[in-house]
Write an enzyme that holds these catalytic residues in place. Structure first.
Site, PDB file in Angstrom:
ATOM      1  N   ASP A 111       0.857  -1.193   0.000  1.00 37.84           N
ATOM      2  CA  ASP A 111       0.000   0.000   0.000  1.00 37.84           C
ATOM      3  C   ASP A 111       0.889   1.238   0.000  1.00 37.84           C
ATOM      4  O   ASP A 111       1.381   1.667   1.034  1.00 37.84           O
ATOM      5  CB  ASP A 111      -0.922   0.004   1.214  1.00 37.84           C
ATOM      6  CG  ASP A 111      -1.929   1.153   1.167  1.00 37.84           C
ATOM      7  OD1 ASP A 111      -1.745   2.098   0.366  1.00 37.84           O
ATOM      8  OD2 ASP A 111      -2.909   1.103   1.931  1.00 37.84           O
ATOM      9  N   HIS A 128       0.375   7.975   3.894  1.00 38.22           N
ATOM     10  CA  HIS A 128       1.093   7.352   5.002  1.00 38.22           C
ATOM     11  C   HIS A 128       2.587   7.659   5.011  1.00 38.22           C
ATOM     12  O   HIS A 128       3.313   7.122   5.856  1.00 38.22           O
ATOM     13  CB  HIS A 128       0.875   5.837   4.940  1.00 38.22           C
ATOM     14  CG  HIS A 128      -0.567   5.460   4.849  1.00 38.22           C
ATOM     15  ND1 HIS A 128      -1.461   5.697   5.862  1.00 38.22           N
ATOM     16  CD2 HIS A 128      -1.283   4.882   3.838  1.00 38.22           C
ATOM     17  CE1 HIS A 128      -2.663   5.275   5.504  1.00 38.22           C
ATOM     18  NE2 HIS A 128      -2.581   4.791   4.273  1.00 38.22           N
ATOM     19  N   ILE A 166      -0.315   9.379   8.503  1.00 37.10           N
ATOM     20  CA  ILE A 166      -0.951   8.490   9.466  1.00 37.10           C
ATOM     21  C   ILE A 166      -0.580   7.036   9.166  1.00 37.10           C
ATOM     22  O   ILE A 166      -0.181   6.698   8.057  1.00 37.10           O
ATOM     23  CB  ILE A 166      -2.479   8.654   9.466  1.00 37.10           C
ATOM     24  CG1 ILE A 166      -3.060   8.280   8.092  1.00 37.10           C
ATOM     25  CG2 ILE A 166      -2.863  10.074   9.858  1.00 37.10           C
ATOM     26  CD1 ILE A 166      -4.585   8.299   8.033  1.00 37.10           C
ATOM     27  N   GLY A 221      -4.483   1.910   8.185  1.00 42.54           N
ATOM     28  CA  GLY A 221      -5.483   1.233   8.999  1.00 42.54           C
ATOM     29  C   GLY A 221      -5.234  -0.259   9.075  1.00 42.54           C
ATOM     30  O   GLY A 221      -5.413  -0.887  10.127  1.00 42.54           O
TER      31      GLY A 221
END
Length: 293
Positions: free
Chosen positions: A194, A199, A214, A217
């Site tokens: 990903d 991110h 961040i 998830g």
């Protein structure tokens, strides 16, 4: 309208063949923090995640990322009937169910994905996808169900959808553990396929409304599954038949995730929050349920 449910719902996203090796499994486990505590990398429990060979096991959450593990481009969003901006997308929920027993440490499979639902939440849209992975023999290996939350794309008067919230017991948890997310955790997890710049790229994150990049998830998802497996199942990933959670909040690299788990009605239910700092108690995952094999 950027999202047309009449086109999106039921759309077949096709199939793709993929393969994985023990090295992929090892990298995934390291990316979700296996063996990261001081001295932990030498323990038999950690080595079940981090040492190749006959003792290696696979956390079921690896099945979620296996089909795209070797991707180097950001995840595509060219979904039928959906014109959406990557910067407005966050992962909504994720579930994986093993239908062919424990995941092998290496193998080949084909995954087929279908768009199954589009919900109108007013200020956002929720898009659901279901996938089935099968072995070359035709045997079904696992199923995944996931949703993405697209900010600013609701309000057309569509179905708001429904949910079955997980109720946590009104008693002390059977497990209460923390994991300190490393500053480079998201950079390492990017190697699991990903490459969303949300991110890693500070400017992209700010454009998306976050003060800094961040954590994925799905990285939090894997961390919590590993924690529950270690704390309540003696580190035995073969006891996990499925794992589901809703992404309830963000994690910034350097923060600490607190996982609390309860054995309840033949499964494990759990919560995950931020521990310590200015955001102590902020939600990370909700509606967490681990099904037992």
């Amino acid at each position: 309208m950027p999202i047309d449910p009449s086109v999106a719902v039921g759309a077949d996203l096709g199939s793709r063949e993929f393969a994985w090796t023990e090295s992929d499994v090892l990298l995934y486990h390291l990316a979700i923090g296996a063996g990261s505590r001081p001295g932990d990398h030498l323990t038999p429990g950690a080595l079940r995640y981090t040492l190749d060979g006959p003792g290696l096991q696979v956390l079921p959450s690896f099945g979620v990322v296996a089909p795209t593990f070797h991707e180097t481009d950001p995840p595509p969003l060219d979904l039928p009937g959906c014109e959406i901006d990557l910067a407005q997308v966050v992962h909504g929920s994720q579930a994986v169910t093993l239908t062919g027993g424990p995941l092998p440490t290496a193998g080949r499979a084909t995954v087929r994905t279908t768009l199954t639902d589009v919900w109108d939440k007013g200020k956002a849209a929720v898009i659901w996808q279901d996938s089935v992975a099968t072995a070359p023999t035709g045997e079904e290996l696992w199923r995944t169900r996931s949703s993405i939350f697209v900010r600013g794309e609701g309000g057309w008067g569509g179905d708001r959808g429904s949910s079955e919230p997980v109720t946590l017991p009104d008693r002390a948890p059977d497990a209460d553990a923390t994991y300190a997310v490393t500053p480079q955790q998201a950079l390492l997890y990017r190697l699991c396929g990903d490459r969303n710049p949300l991110h890693a790229d500070p400017d992209f994150a700010k454009a998306a409304g976050f003060p800094s990049p961040i954590l994925h998830g799905l990285c939090s998802y894997g961390i919590v599954l590993r924690t529950l497996t270690d704390e309540l199942l003696d580190g035995d990933a073969t006891q996990v038949a499925g794992f589901a959670a809703k992404f309830a909040g963000v994690v910034f690299p350097g923060e600490t995730i607190r996982t609390r788990g309860w054995r309840e009605d033949g499964r494990v239910v759990a919560s995950a929050t931020i521990a310590g700092g200015d955001r102590d108690g902020a939600p990370v995952l909700g509606d967490v349920a681990l099904d037992l094999a």
